[in-house]
Design a protein around this motif. Structure first.
Motif, PDB file in Angstrom:
ATOM      1  N   VAL A  51     -67.396 -30.231 -25.979  1.00 50.85           N
ATOM      2  CA  VAL A  51     -67.414 -30.622 -27.391  1.00 50.85           C
ATOM      3  C   VAL A  51     -67.460 -32.144 -27.515  1.00 50.85           C
ATOM      4  O   VAL A  51     -68.234 -32.701 -28.303  1.00 50.85           O
ATOM      5  CB  VAL A  51     -66.191 -30.047 -28.130  1.00 50.85           C
ATOM      6  CG1 VAL A  51     -66.052 -30.660 -29.522  1.00 50.85           C
ATOM      7  CG2 VAL A  51     -66.291 -28.528 -28.231  1.00 50.85           C
ATOM      8  N   ALA A  52     -66.643 -32.829 -26.729  1.00 54.70           N
ATOM      9  CA  ALA A  52     -66.575 -34.289 -26.804  1.00 54.70           C
ATOM     10  C   ALA A  52     -67.875 -34.931 -26.337  1.00 54.70           C
ATOM     11  O   ALA A  52     -68.387 -35.864 -26.973  1.00 54.70           O
ATOM     12  CB  ALA A  52     -65.404 -34.791 -25.963  1.00 54.70           C
ATOM     13  N   GLY A  53     -68.417 -34.449 -25.228  1.00 53.31           N
ATOM     14  CA  GLY A  53     -69.671 -35.013 -24.741  1.00 53.31           C
ATOM     15  C   GLY A  53     -70.818 -34.773 -25.707  1.00 53.31           C
ATOM     16  O   GLY A  53     -71.597 -35.688 -26.010  1.00 53.31           O
ATOM     17  N   ASP A  54     -70.921 -33.537 -26.198  1.00 51.62           N
ATOM     18  CA  ASP A  54     -71.995 -33.195 -27.132  1.00 51.62           C
ATOM     19  C   ASP A  54     -71.939 -34.057 -28.388  1.00 51.62           C
ATOM     20  O   ASP A  54     -72.979 -34.441 -28.942  1.00 51.62           O
ATOM     21  CB  ASP A  54     -71.901 -31.718 -27.525  1.00 51.62           C
ATOM     22  CG  ASP A  54     -72.289 -30.777 -26.394  1.00 51.62           C
ATOM     23  OD1 ASP A  54     -72.850 -31.252 -25.386  1.00 51.62           O
ATOM     24  OD2 ASP A  54     -72.011 -29.565 -26.515  1.00 51.62           O
ATOM     25  N   ALA A  55     -70.725 -34.374 -28.837  1.00 50.99           N
ATOM     26  CA  ALA A  55     -70.564 -35.160 -30.063  1.00 50.99           C
ATOM     27  C   ALA A  55     -71.161 -36.556 -29.932  1.00 50.99           C
ATOM     28  O   ALA A  55     -71.490 -37.195 -30.940  1.00 50.99           O
ATOM     29  CB  ALA A  55     -69.085 -35.261 -30.428  1.00 50.99           C
ATOM     30  N   HIS A  56     -71.333 -37.015 -28.690  1.00 48.40           N
ATOM     31  CA  HIS A  56     -71.845 -38.372 -28.476  1.00 48.40           C
ATOM     32  C   HIS A  56     -73.141 -38.378 -27.672  1.00 48.40           C
ATOM     33  O   HIS A  56     -73.542 -39.411 -27.124  1.00 48.40           O
ATOM     34  CB  HIS A  56     -70.767 -39.214 -27.792  1.00 48.40           C
ATOM     35  CG  HIS A  56     -69.514 -39.313 -28.617  1.00 48.40           C
ATOM     36  ND1 HIS A  56     -69.387 -40.173 -29.678  1.00 48.40           N
ATOM     37  CD2 HIS A  56     -68.354 -38.598 -28.560  1.00 48.40           C
ATOM     38  CE1 HIS A  56     -68.190 -40.018 -30.230  1.00 48.40           C
ATOM     39  NE2 HIS A  56     -67.552 -39.065 -29.577  1.00 48.40           N
ATOM     40  N   GLY A  57     -73.799 -37.208 -27.617  1.00 55.76           N
ATOM     41  CA  GLY A  57     -75.123 -37.131 -27.016  1.00 55.76           C
ATOM     42  C   GLY A  57     -75.148 -36.999 -25.509  1.00 55.76           C
ATOM     43  O   GLY A  57     -76.165 -37.302 -24.878  1.00 55.76           O
ATOM     44  N   PHE A  58     -74.048 -36.511 -24.912  1.00 59.87           N
ATOM     45  CA  PHE A  58     -73.990 -36.358 -23.461  1.00 59.87           C
ATOM     46  C   PHE A  58     -73.692 -34.904 -23.112  1.00 59.87           C
ATOM     47  O   PHE A  58     -72.849 -34.271 -23.742  1.00 59.87           O
ATOM     48  CB  PHE A  58     -72.911 -37.259 -22.861  1.00 59.87           C
ATOM     49  CG  PHE A  58     -73.156 -38.727 -23.076  1.00 59.87           C
ATOM     50  CD1 PHE A  58     -74.015 -39.431 -22.246  1.00 59.87           C
ATOM     51  CD2 PHE A  58     -72.535 -39.396 -24.121  1.00 59.87           C
ATOM     52  CE1 PHE A  58     -74.244 -40.787 -22.441  1.00 59.87           C
ATOM     53  CE2 PHE A  58     -72.754 -40.752 -24.328  1.00 59.87           C
ATOM     54  CZ  PHE A  58     -73.618 -41.451 -23.493  1.00 59.87           C
ATOM     55  N   GLN A  59     -74.387 -34.399 -22.106  1.00 57.05           N
ATOM     56  CA  GLN A  59     -74.180 -33.021 -21.672  1.00 57.05           C
ATOM     57  C   GLN A  59     -73.737 -32.982 -20.211  1.00 57.05           C
ATOM     58  O   GLN A  59     -74.053 -33.879 -19.429  1.00 57.05           O
ATOM     59  CB  GLN A  59     -75.464 -32.190 -21.833  1.00 57.05           C
ATOM     60  CG  GLN A  59     -75.765 -31.783 -23.266  1.00 57.05           C
ATOM     61  CD  GLN A  59     -76.309 -32.935 -24.094  1.00 57.05           C
ATOM     62  OE1 GLN A  59     -77.183 -33.673 -23.629  1.00 57.05           O
ATOM     63  NE2 GLN A  59     -75.797 -33.097 -25.310  1.00 57.05           N
ATOM     64  N   THR A  60     -73.023 -31.930 -19.882  1.00 60.73           N
ATOM     65  CA  THR A  60     -72.605 -31.705 -18.504  1.00 60.73           C
ATOM     66  C   THR A  60     -72.455 -30.204 -18.297  1.00 60.73           C
ATOM     67  O   THR A  60     -72.667 -29.417 -19.221  1.00 60.73           O
ATOM     68  CB  THR A  60     -71.287 -32.452 -18.205  1.00 60.73           C
ATOM     69  OG1 THR A  60     -71.011 -32.384 -16.815  1.00 60.73           O
ATOM     70  CG2 THR A  60     -70.119 -31.861 -18.987  1.00 60.73           C
ATOM     71  N   THR A  61     -72.107 -29.786 -17.100  1.00 59.91           N
ATOM     72  CA  THR A  61     -71.965 -28.361 -16.801  1.00 59.91           C
ATOM     73  C   THR A  61     -70.489 -27.998 -16.643  1.00 59.91           C
ATOM     74  O   THR A  61     -69.637 -28.870 -16.425  1.00 59.91           O
ATOM     75  CB  THR A  61     -72.699 -27.999 -15.497  1.00 59.91           C
ATOM     76  OG1 THR A  61     -72.032 -28.639 -14.393  1.00 59.91           O
ATOM     77  CG2 THR A  61     -74.154 -28.445 -15.551  1.00 59.91           C
TER      78      THR A  61
END
Length: 237
Positions: A51-61
């Motif tokens: 959720v935190a990464g997506d909110a700032h344009g970053f994705q991970t697995t």
């Protein structure tokens, strides 16, 4: 107690080759990691980081997030998002907290764990926590779970070096005035086992948290257990 759920590893410790679970009865200081060891929180940590990464344009697995659990939050963010600048990393940290905190009621103790803590205290054991959480975060979950009274000392990532730096364990040993020979550390991440190994401390790896059984076995813990109940059996049986 099944051989499949408790696996002694024949690795050097301060006592020589420790392969008899009954020798753990001599341990008077039992130090636990928190997330994934005592508390069933790995799923929420992974969800919160997405959720935190997506909110700032970053994705991970999921696996990448699981691999940083045990580190301090900011150190984990730096590993997951090396392309983020300092302001973005701070923003991700804030977004993580804003999601995790109101959902933290979803992270109970694993089913037999609180009974185990009570039993160990009744046996006269000193219990402690060494965690990658910040002090504010650990105090929050200790309050919510009404579990402060189980522990003689707790140490957090913002009070010492981030795992696998063994400073948290050293601080606990110094504060409790216990020698390494009397202590055992229990955790679910490779950083937990690496931290104990650096001090020559007996370690128990739990396979039900963040790292896989194979990943933990590669770190050569003194023991590995598959389930929370197997941990209870090993420490209290």
């Amino acid at each position: 107690m099944s051989k499949s759920s408790i696996a002694p590893n024949r690795v050097p410790t301060e006592e020589g080759l420790l392969s008899d679970p009954h020798l753990l009865a001599d341990k008077t200081l039992i130090i636990f990691d928190w997330d994934g060891t005592l508390m069933d929180s790995i799923g929420l940590i992974v969800e919160s980081m997405h959720v935190a990464g997506d909110a700032h344009g970053f994705q991970t697995t999921d696996k990448e997030v699981q691999d940083i659990i045990g580190l301090s939050l900011m150190k984990g963010i730096e590993i997951l998002y090396p392309q983020a600048n300092d302001a973005q990393k701070l923003a991700i940290q804030q977004s993580y907290a804003e999601y995790y905190i109101p959902n933290s009621h979803r992270t109970p103790f694993f089913t037999p764990i609180e009974d185990m803590l009570q039993s160990l205290r009744h046996q006269g054991k000193s219990l402690a926590v060494a965690t990658g959480k910040k002090r504010k975060g650990l105090d929050r979950v200790l309050d919510a779970s009404n579990s402060h009274h189980y522990f003689v000392m707790t140490r957090c990532a913002d009070e010492a070096g981030s795992k696998p730096d063994p400073q948290m364990l050293t601080d606990i040993l110094n504060d409790t005035q216990q020698p390494i020979a009397n202590a055992v550390f229990i955790g679910d991440s490779i950083y937990d086992i690496q931290m104990a190994t650096q001090l020559g401390m007996t370690s128990i790896a739990v396979n039900y948290g963040t790292a896989s059984s194979a990943e933990l076995a590669a770190q050569q813990p003194t023991y590995q257990v598959d389930t929370p109940q197997a941990l209870v059996d090993l420490l209290c049986g």
